[in-house]
Design an enzyme around this catalytic site. Structure first.
Site, PDB file in Angstrom:
ATOM      1  N   CYS A 101       0.835  -1.230  -0.118  1.00 56.38           N
ATOM      2  CA  CYS A 101      -0.146   0.291  -0.093  1.00 56.38           C
ATOM      3  C   CYS A 101       0.816   1.176   0.044  1.00 56.38           C
ATOM      4  O   CYS A 101       1.842   1.527   0.799  1.00 56.38           O
ATOM      5  CB  CYS A 101      -0.857   0.108   1.249  1.00 56.38           C
ATOM      6  SG  CYS A 101      -1.942   1.427   1.465  1.00 56.38           S
ATOM      7  N   GLN A 225      -2.552  11.022  15.960  1.00 55.99           N
ATOM      8  CA  GLN A 225      -2.840  11.396  14.534  1.00 55.99           C
ATOM      9  C   GLN A 225      -1.845  10.604  13.500  1.00 55.99           C
ATOM     10  O   GLN A 225      -0.768  10.312  13.946  1.00 55.99           O
ATOM     11  CB  GLN A 225      -2.641  12.781  14.134  1.00 55.99           C
ATOM     12  CG  GLN A 225      -3.592  13.742  15.135  1.00 55.99           C
ATOM     13  CD  GLN A 225      -5.015  13.785  14.511  1.00 55.99           C
ATOM     14  OE1 GLN A 225      -5.174  12.957  13.537  1.00 55.99           O
ATOM     15  NE2 GLN A 225      -5.503  14.707  14.921  1.00 55.99           N
ATOM     16  N   ASN A 332     -10.447  19.609  21.027  1.00 61.17           N
ATOM     17  CA  ASN A 332     -10.253  18.703  20.195  1.00 61.17           C
ATOM     18  C   ASN A 332     -11.059  17.419  20.360  1.00 61.17           C
ATOM     19  O   ASN A 332     -10.485  16.211  20.467  1.00 61.17           O
ATOM     20  CB  ASN A 332      -8.786  18.294  20.081  1.00 61.17           C
ATOM     21  CG  ASN A 332      -8.423  17.370  18.816  1.00 61.17           C
ATOM     22  OD1 ASN A 332      -8.754  17.481  17.850  1.00 61.17           O
ATOM     23  ND2 ASN A 332      -7.487  16.634  18.979  1.00 61.17           N
ATOM     24  N   CYS A 359     -12.671  17.100  13.476  1.00 62.01           N
ATOM     25  CA  CYS A 359     -12.689  16.280  12.153  1.00 62.01           C
ATOM     26  C   CYS A 359     -13.872  16.185  11.525  1.00 62.01           C
ATOM     27  O   CYS A 359     -14.002  15.155  10.644  1.00 62.01           O
ATOM     28  CB  CYS A 359     -11.871  14.902  12.569  1.00 62.01           C
ATOM     29  SG  CYS A 359     -13.042  14.113  13.868  1.00 62.01           S
TER      30      CYS A 359
END
Length: 401
Positions: A101, A225, A332, A359
Site C-alpha cells: 500500500c 494522529q 479537540n 474532524c
C-alpha cells in the site's frame, strides 16, 4: 496517486483514489465552507478572508500507522484487509494483502516482510472469520518521527503467546528500532480492532512521538494522529494563533497525550502581546487514564509539571473542571463534537478565546451555532487524510466585545 488494489476493486479504503490531488483539496475546502460559512461567516474581524489557504499533505507515504488484518496461513500470511467483495455475513475469511500500500511511510512499509517472517517462525495461525478458528487477528504497527516502532499482535487468546514470545528475539534482531512490542487479547468474534488486555513483550512501555521538539508518549492503546507531518503543523498553527492573543493560561479539553497542550505552553513566535518565550499555564482534561499518564510523563521529562498539568475526566461534566477560568480553551473532540452542554458553558463562561480543532465540519457547525457570542477570527483546513473525504479543521474564536 494510483493504486492497483483500488483499480482491481480489492480495496475501497481510499474513495478519492485517482482524483487529482489539487481537486481533492479544493473540493474538501468547498465542502467545509458550505457547512461553516452560514454559521461563521466569510470575513475575519479585520475584513480579510476568514479562511486561510488549506494545508496540503503528501499524496502518498504519509501514514505512520498500519492496522493489518492477518489472513492466509502461518506459512503464507497475508497482511491487509478482508476481501470487501464478499458479503460481510457470509465472508469466508479471504484477505487482500496490502503490504505494498502506497499510503504508509516507507520505513513503516519496510517492516511488513519481517512481521510476516515472525508470524511464520512462531507458527501463529491467522484467525479465520468464516470458521471462527485460529489465533492471530491483527498486527498493528506505528512508526515514530525518530524511526522507532511499536508492534502489537492482536490474538484471540493466550494459547500461542509462548510461541510468540520465543520469536521476539528474532523480531528484535530484524527490526532493531522496535521500541515497544506487545500482545493484545481480543477473544470476541466482533468487528473490533483490539481488546482490553495488553501484554508487554519487549522494549519500553511507550513509543516517543517527537513533534516540534516535544517528546509525546504513546501507549499501545493510545490515540495519535496518523499523519505525522500534518499533525505537527496543526499543533504549531494553534500555538501561533494563540500567540496573537494575551492568553497566559489555557485549558486543553480532550487533551489526549498533550499534543496541543505542550505546544501552547510557551509562546514561540513573539509577534503577539506576550514576549517571546513567555510561559503559559496549561491544564488538560482527558477521559483516558493511560493518555493522562503519558502526558504527565512528558511534563516530567520537560520539567514543566508545575505549570503543565493533566487530569482524568469528562470535558462535558462541569464537576471535572477546576474552579476559575482560563484565558483560552482548546477543544479537540471526537467526531460527535463538544455538544450542547459544553458549547453552552463556553458561550456563557466568559472565556475570551477558543481554539476548536474538528474532524467533522457538520458537528463543528452545530457547535458554533450554539456559541453566537464568539467571533471567528481565522480558520484553516488541514488535509490529514488524502485520498479520502476526511480532514481536520482549526478555527480560532474570540468573545464579542
Amino acid at each position: 496517486m494510483q493504486c492497483p488494489h483500488f483499480d482491481a476493486g480489492e480495496c475501497r479504503s481510499c474513495p478519492l483514489m485517482g482524483v487529482p490531488y489539487p481537486r481533492q483539496l479544493a473540493d474538501k475546502q468547498a465542502g467545509v465552507r458550505a457547512l461553516l460559512d452560514p454559521v461563521a461567516g466569510t470575513e475575519a474581524p479585520d475584513g480579510t478572508d476568514l479562511w486561510l489557504d488549506p494545508v496540503a499533505s503528501a499524496e502518498s507515504g504519509f501514514r505512520n500507522k498500519a492496522k493489518m488484518v492477518v489472513t492466509g496461513t502461518a506459512a503464507r500470511p497475508r497482511l491487509g484487509i478482508l476481501d470487501p467483495r464478499q458479503h460481510p455475513r457470509h465472508h469466508d475469511g479471504r484477505g487482500v494483502d496490502l503490504r505494498d500500500c502506497g499510503l504508509y511511510e516507507p520505513a513503516l512499509g519496510a517492516t511488513f516482510p519481517h512481521l510476516a517472517a515472525v508470524i511464520t517462525a512462531a507458527g501463529l495461525t491467522p484467525y479465520d472469520v468464516g470458521s471462527r478458528s485460529g489465533e492471530l487477528k491483527h498486527v498493528i504497527t506505528t512508526l515514530s518521527p525518530d524511526g522507532g516502532l511499536m508492534i502489537r499482535f492482536v490474538l484471540r487468546s493466550t494459547d500461542q503467546l509462548p510461541a510468540l514470545r520465543r520469536a521476539i528475539p528474532a523480531l528484535l534482531r530484524a527490526l532493531p528500532h522496535a521500541e515497544v512490542v506487545t500482545a493484545n487479547i481480543l477473544p470476541q468474534h466482533q468487528a473490533l480492532l483490539e481488546g482490553e488486555e495488553e501484554i508487554h513483550l519487549a522494549g519500553d512501555q511507550t513509543l516517543t512521538m517527537r513533534l516540534n521538539g516535544v517528546p509525546l508518549h504513546l501507549r499501545p492503546q493510545g490515540f495519535f494522529q496518523t499523519n505525522t507531518a500534518v499533525a505537527a503543523r496543526l499543533y504549531a498553527e494553534a500555538s501561533a494563533w494563540l500567540d496573537t492573543t494575551d492568553a497566559a493560561s489555557v485549558w486543553d479539553l480532550y487533551c489526549g497525550v498533550g499534543g496541543f497542550g505542550f505546544q501552547l505552553a510557551e509562546v514561540r513566535h513573539g509577534d503577539g502581546p506576550l514576549p517571546a518565550g513567555a510561559p503559559r499555564q496549561v491544564w488538560g482534561l482527558e477521559t483516558s487514564a493511560d493518555a493522562v499518564a503519558a502526558a504527565r510523563m512528558t511534563a516530567g521529562e520537560l520539567g514543566v509539571q508545575d505549570r503543565v498539568r493533566f487530569a482524568v475526566g469528562d470535558a462535558t461534566d462541569p464537576a471535572h473542571r477546576p474552579d476559575g477560568l482560563p484565558d483560552a480553551v482548546v477543544v479537540n473532540p471526537p467526531r460527535r463534537g463538544i455538544g450542547e452542554d459544553l458549547a453552552g458553558w463556553l458561550e456563557t463562561s466568559g472565556v475570551p478565546h477558543v481554539l476548536y480543532s474538528s474532524c467533522n465540519a457538520t458537528t463543528l457547525a452545530r457547535d458554533l451555532a450554539r456559541m453566537p457570542g464568539h467571533v471567528p477570527v481565522r480558520a484553516r483546513l488541514l488535509d490529514m487524510f488524502p485520498q479520502t473525504g476526511h480532514y481536520e479543521v482549526l478555527v480560532q474564536l474570540r468573545r464579542r466585545d
